[in-house]
Design a protein around this motif. Structure first.
Motif, PDB file in Angstrom:
ATOM      1  N   LEU A  39       0.853  -1.150   0.290  1.00  9.92           N
ATOM      2  CA  LEU A  39      -0.121   0.103   0.009  1.00  9.92           C
ATOM      3  C   LEU A  39       0.901   1.263   0.128  1.00  9.92           C
ATOM      4  CD1 LEU A  39      -2.797   1.343   0.253  1.00  9.92           C
ATOM      5  CD2 LEU A  39      -2.506   1.264   2.692  1.00  9.92           C
ATOM      6  N   GLY A  40       0.690   1.997  -0.926  1.00 12.79           N
ATOM      7  CA  GLY A  40       1.598   3.258  -1.039  1.00 12.79           C
ATOM      8  C   GLY A  40       0.945   4.378  -1.634  1.00 12.79           C
ATOM      9  N   ALA A  41       1.622   5.482  -1.667  1.00 11.45           N
ATOM     10  CA  ALA A  41       1.123   6.713  -2.312  1.00 11.45           C
ATOM     11  C   ALA A  41       2.100   7.560  -2.767  1.00 11.45           C
ATOM     12  CB  ALA A  41       0.555   7.615  -0.947  1.00 11.45           C
ATOM     13  N   ASN A  42       1.823   8.190  -3.751  1.00  7.88           N
ATOM     14  CA  ASN A  42       2.816   9.085  -4.726  1.00  7.88           C
ATOM     15  C   ASN A  42       2.361  10.542  -4.471  1.00  7.88           C
ATOM     16  OD1 ASN A  42       4.445   7.114  -5.709  1.00  7.88           O
ATOM     17  ND2 ASN A  42       2.556   6.670  -6.900  1.00  7.88           N
ATOM     18  N   ILE A  43       2.887  11.553  -3.881  1.00  8.85           N
ATOM     19  CA  ILE A  43       2.286  12.597  -3.510  1.00  8.85           C
ATOM     20  C   ILE A  43       3.151  13.621  -4.140  1.00  8.85           C
ATOM     21  CG2 ILE A  43       1.687  14.394  -1.666  1.00  8.85           C
ATOM     22  CD1 ILE A  43       1.521  11.565   0.306  1.00  8.85           C
ATOM     23  N   PHE A  44       2.468  14.509  -4.962  1.00 12.06           N
ATOM     24  CA  PHE A  44       3.353  15.727  -5.696  1.00 12.06           C
ATOM     25  C   PHE A  44       2.939  17.135  -4.950  1.00 12.06           C
ATOM     26  CE2 PHE A  44       2.740  12.191  -8.826  1.00 12.06           C
ATOM     27  CZ  PHE A  44       4.028  12.237  -9.326  1.00 12.06           C
ATOM     28  N   VAL A  45       3.961  17.722  -4.690  1.00 15.13           N
ATOM     29  CA  VAL A  45       3.585  18.883  -3.960  1.00 15.13           C
ATOM     30  C   VAL A  45       4.662  20.109  -4.590  1.00 15.13           C
ATOM     31  CG1 VAL A  45       2.804  18.154  -1.914  1.00 15.13           C
ATOM     32  CG2 VAL A  45       5.162  18.596  -2.193  1.00 15.13           C
ATOM     33  N   GLY A  46       4.213  21.409  -4.355  1.00 13.56           N
ATOM     34  CA  GLY A  46       4.960  22.468  -4.740  1.00 13.56           C
ATOM     35  C   GLY A  46       4.868  23.262  -5.865  1.00 13.56           C
ATOM     36  N   ASP A  47       5.840  23.798  -6.467  1.00 13.05           N
ATOM     37  CA  ASP A  47       5.532  24.798  -7.380  1.00 13.05           C
ATOM     38  C   ASP A  47       5.186  23.961  -8.698  1.00 13.05           C
ATOM     39  OD1 ASP A  47       6.065  26.523  -9.288  1.00 13.05           O
ATOM     40  OD2 ASP A  47       7.898  27.396  -8.918  1.00 13.05           O
ATOM     41  N   GLU A  48       4.449  24.422  -9.452  1.00 14.10           N
ATOM     42  CA  GLU A  48       3.761  23.648 -10.549  1.00 14.10           C
ATOM     43  C   GLU A  48       4.763  24.017 -11.931  1.00 14.10           C
ATOM     44  OE1 GLU A  48      -0.258  24.341 -11.451  1.00 14.10           O
ATOM     45  OE2 GLU A  48      -0.929  23.972  -9.535  1.00 14.10           O
TER      46      GLU A  48
END
Lengths: 262, 414
Positions: free
Chosen positions: B384-393
Motif C-alpha cells: 500500500l503506497g502513495a505518490n504525493i506531488f507538492v510544490g511549485d507547478e
C-alpha cells in the motif's frame, strides 16, 4: 592459524579439532576459555549449502536456502553467498571480506538482480537480525574476547560432553544482551550451547548445536538451533554439501561472480 | 495481439521441455491499482506477468525475459525486456542481445547510468528495475582480479519512451502559436556510423569502489528544432510571428564521468558525476539557430547511507549545471535536487516500511512516496503506497500536482 574475526554466518560454524586436552587439564579462567574458543583453527577453504528454517509460535515455517563459499587468504577471509530461495530473493548475492586487523571493519557488498547493481553496504549493524531469523549478525560472527568480561561459573555435562560454563558481560552497557552464558566443551573448546539475556536480565534466546561432524580434521556444525524463548520463535540452520578439501580460486570472490551467480 | 497469444501458448507448451533441459523458470504476477486523490479516478489498472527463462553453465548462459502488461480491460502491451546470450571465458565475459545495463552508484538518479534509456511513460513511478528499456548491445568484460574493463557497442539506437497524449503524465510543450510538426528526422537509422559506444573501468577495493566511464552516444530525448516564420502586419507594418515548424531530431552526445563508494565508520559515502559535451537547450535568443543553443553540462550527486536503530537512512544531493550559461536559455543554469530514503524491515522482515522522496530545491517542489509492504508468505506480498506531488507547478514534480495518488500492488513471485 589465522585469528578468525569474520562476522558472518560461515565463520561461526567451524570448530578446530586440535586437541586441547593438556590445556584443559590446567585450571583456566573464563577469559582463557573464551580465548581458546576464539582462537580455534579453521580450514582454509569451505563450501556448503545452508537451509535456514524459521518457525513461528503457530508452527508455520519459512525456508531460506543459501549456497556459500569461504576462503582464508591470511590477512583477509572472504565469503560469498548466493541466495537460492525464496523466489523473491533468488539470485541475490552477498560478499563479505573480514580482516585479521581488528581495527579494520568488514567490507560488504550485495548484488540485487532486479536492480542489476552491486552496492557496498555498511557492516556496522551487528545487532540487526539476519533475514528475519533469530540470529543477529553478531550472533553469527566471532565476538571479540576483549568486548566482554568473562567468568567461569561452573562445569556441567551436556549432551554427554563435559563442559565449562562461562558467563560473559559486555563492557559496552548499550549492548543488546546484558549477559551470555556459554557451555564450552572441555576437549575441543566448542560452544555447544549459549544463552542470551536481554537488557532487563531476562532469558531471551538459547542457541544449541544439535549435530556436528568431523571433516578432514575439523569439527563442523551440521545442525544448530536458536530459540527465542520470549517470542516462541525459532530458527534452525542445517548445513549440507560441506566440502573443505577444495581449493577455491581467488577470482571466485569478485564482483564478477556476485553478478553471475552460482 | 495474435502474436502475443501465440507466444503465451508456446510458452505454456514449452515449459515441460524447458524444465527437462534444466532451464530455470521464475518471475512474478502482479496487480497494480492506483486512484487519484483529486477525483477518485483510477490512475492505473495494470496486471503484469514477468517471466524469466534462464540457463547458466560454465561456458555459456542465456536469459529470456518477456513481460506482459494489461491495462484496464482491453489494452495489452508486450515487452521482451531482455533476451541475451552469455559467453564465459577465462578472463572475459561477452553478453550479446537485448539487455538492460545499469551503471553508477546513485539511486533513482541517472547520471552515468545512461546506457539503457528510460521508460518515462509513467514518469519516475515504476520500480527502478522496470524503468529502464533494454538495448540491443554487445557487452565485453575483461577481468583482472576485482578490476573490470567493460566495452559496450550498441548498433541500434533506442530512444527515451515518453508519455503519449491522453496520458496523465503527458506534458504539452507550449508554443506562442499552434506549430506544425515535421517528423522526417526523428529516426536514427541503424548503421555502423550511428552506433553508440561506451567504456567503463571498475575497481573494487577494500578502501573504495571506483568506476570511470566514457561514452559516445545519442541524447535519448529528441531536440525540438524550431523554425519560425514572420509576416508583416499590413496595418502596423510591424513583423509578427506567423508560423512555427517543429522538427524533433536526435543529436550525438559525448560524456565522461565516474562514481565512487566507500565505507567510513559505518557510513557509506557515495558520489557520481558526468560531464556531457554538446547538449542542446531551448533558448529565447532570437539569433539562435532553430531556437537552440549547444552547451556543455555537468550532472553530479553525493550521497550518504547509514543506519539508526535498524532504520536505513539514505540521502543524496544532486546538481545539474549548464556551463557557459547565457540569458534566454529556458532551462535554469543550476538545478538542485535532494533525495531522502528511510526504510525499516520489521516483524522478522515480513513488514517493510519505506519513505522515499525527491525534493526539488530549486523549484521548491517534491515527490513523496511512502509505502508499506507486507509479506503474507514468502514471495507473496501486498503493498500500500502513495505518490504525493507538492510544490511549485513549474517544477519537475509540482507539475503533476493533480496526479497525487494512492495505490496497491499485490505481487506473487515464483
Amino acid at each position: 592459524m589465522k585469528k578468525i574475526t569474520t562476522s558472518f554466518i560461515t565463520f561461526g560454524l567451524i570448530f578446530g579439532l586440535a586437541s586441547n586436552s593438556e590445556l584443559s587439564a590446567q585450571t583456566l579462567d573464563g577469559k582463557q576459555i573464551i580465548e581458546k574458543v576464539y582462537n580455534r583453527p579453521t580450514p582454509p577453504n569451505q563450501t556448503s549449502t545452508l537451509t535456514m528454517t524459521l518457525i513461528n509460535k503457530s508452527g508455520e515455517t519459512r525456508v531460506r536456502t543459501i549456497k556459500q563459499n569461504t576462503k582464508d587468504f591470511g590477512d583477509v577471509e572472504k565469503n560469498i553467498m548466493f541466495f537460492i530461495t525464496p523466489a523473491d530473493v533468488k539470485n541475490t548475492s552477498f560478499m563479505n571480506w573480514t580482516y585479521t586487523d581488528a581495527t579494520k571493519s568488514d567490507d560488504q557488498w550485495i548484488y540485487l538482480p532486479a536492480l542489476k547493481k552491486t552496492k557496498r553496504i555498511s557492516s556496522e549493524s551487528k545487532s540487526d537480525y539476519f533475514m528475519g531469523s533469530d540470529f543477529t549478525y553478531d550472533d553469527l560472527g566471532d565476538r571479540k574476547v576483549e568486548d566482554d568480561t568473562h567468568k567461569l561459573i561452573g562445569k556441567e555435562t551436556l549432551d554427554g560432553k563435559e563442559c565449562y560454563i562461562v558467563e560473559s558481560v559486555s563492557k559496552d552497557k548499550s549492548y543488546m544482551y546484558s549477559k551470555t552464558v556459554t557451555w564450552v566443551v572441555k576437549d575441543h573448546f566448542i560452544e555447544l550451547k549459549k544463552e542470551f539475556y536481554d537488557e532487563e536480565g531476562e532469558k531471551l534466546k538459547v542457541q544449541h548445536i544439535k549435530k556436528y561432524g568431523d571433516f578432514d580434521g575439523f569439527y563442523i556444525k551440521i545442525l544448530e538451533e536458536m530459540v527465542n524463548v520470549q517470542d516462541k520463535h525459532s530458527t534452525s540452520l542445517f548445513f549440507e554439501n560441506i566440502n573443505i578439501s577444495v581449493n577455491l580460486p581467488e577470482d571466485l570472490f569478485t564482483e564478477r561472480m556476485l553478478m553471475r551467480g552460482i | 495481439m495474435k502474436k502475443l497469444a501465440l507466444l503465451i501458448i508456446l510458452s505454456l507448451f514449452a515449459t515441460p521441455f524447458l524444465k527437462a533441459q534444466n532451464v530455470e523458470i521464475s518471475g512474478f504476477a502482479r496487480n497494480y491499482t492506483g486512484v487519484l486523490f483529486d477525483n477518485g479516478e483510477f490512475s492505473i489498472l495494470q496486471n503484469t506477468l514477468n517471466l524469466n527463462f534462464e540457463k547458466t553453465g560454465n561456458k555459456v548462459a542465456f536469459k529470456v525475459n518477456p513481460m506482459v502488461y494489461t491495462y484496464n480491460t482491453d489494452s495489452i502491451k508486450f515487452n521482451m525486456r531482455e533476451i541475451y546470450l552469455d559467453l564465459y571465458f577465462n578472463k572475459i565475459d561477452i553478453r550479446i542481445g537485448k539487455q538492460q545495463i545499469v551503471w553508477g552508484k546513485a539511486d533513482g538518479v541517472f547520471i552515468t547510468d545512461i546506457v539503457s534509456p528510460l521508460n518515462l511513460t509513467e514518469f519516475l513511478l515504476p520500480d527502478f528495475n522496470e524503468i529502464r528499456a533494454g538495448v540491443y548491445a554487445a557487452k565485453f568484460d575483461y577481468y583482472i582480479g576485482n578490476n573490470t574493463f567493460e566495452v559496450i557497442w550498441i548498433p541500434v539506437f533506442t530512444a527515451l519512451e515518453t508519455p503519449s497524449p491522453g496520458s496523465i503524465w503527458f506534458t504539452q510543450p507550449t508554443f506562442p502559436i499552434q506549430p506544425t510538426f515535421d517528423y522526417s528526422k526523428r529516426n536514427v537509422t541503424a548503421s555502423l556510423e550511428n552506433s553508440e559506444i561506451f567504456a567503463k573501468f571498475t575497481a573494487i577495493t577494500s578502501l573504495v569502489d571506483v568506476e570511470l566511464m566514457g561514452g559516445y552516444t545519442w541524447d535519448d530525448a529528441p531536440v525540438l528544432h524550431m523554425t519560425k516564420s514572420f509576416g508583416m502586419n499590413p496595418v502596423t507594418h510591424l513583423p509578427y510571428l506567423s508560423g512555427i515548424n517543429v522538427t524533433p531530431e536526435y543529436h550525438r552526445l559525448t560524456l565522461g564521468g565516474g562514481s565512487f563508494s566507500s565505507q567510513i565508520k559505518g557510513f557509506i559515502f557515495r558520489g557520481e558525476a558526468a560531464y556531457y559535451g554538446g547538449k542542446y537547450f531551448l533558448t529565447e535568443d532570437m539569433t539562435a539557430v532553430d531556437g537552440l543553443t549547444e552547451k556543455d553540462y555537468l550532472h553530479y550527486v553525493v550521497g550518504l547511507d547509514f543506519s539508526v536503530s535498524s532504520i536505513l537512512i539514505s540521502t543524496q544531493f544532486i546538481q545539474e549545471h549548464i556551463l557557459d550559461y547565457e540569458p534566454g536559455i529556458l532551462t535554469k543554469e543550476t538545478q538542485n535536487t535532494m533525495t531522502f530514503l528511510a526504510r525499516a524491515d520489521v516483524l522478522r522482515e515480513t513488514l517493510h516500511l519505506e519513505l522515499f522522496s525527491y525534493i526539488g530545491l530549486t523549484n521548491e517542489d517534491a515527490l513523496i512516496r511512502p509505502k508499506i509492504t507486507y509479506d503474507i508468505t514468502d514471495g507473496f506480498s501486498v503493498l500500500l503506497g502513495a505518490n504525493i506531488f507538492v510544490g511549485d507547478e513549474a517544477g519537475r514534480f509540482g507539475q503533476y500536482k493533480d496526479n497525487s495518488m494512492i495505490y496497491t500492488k499485490i505481487k506473487y513471485n515464483f
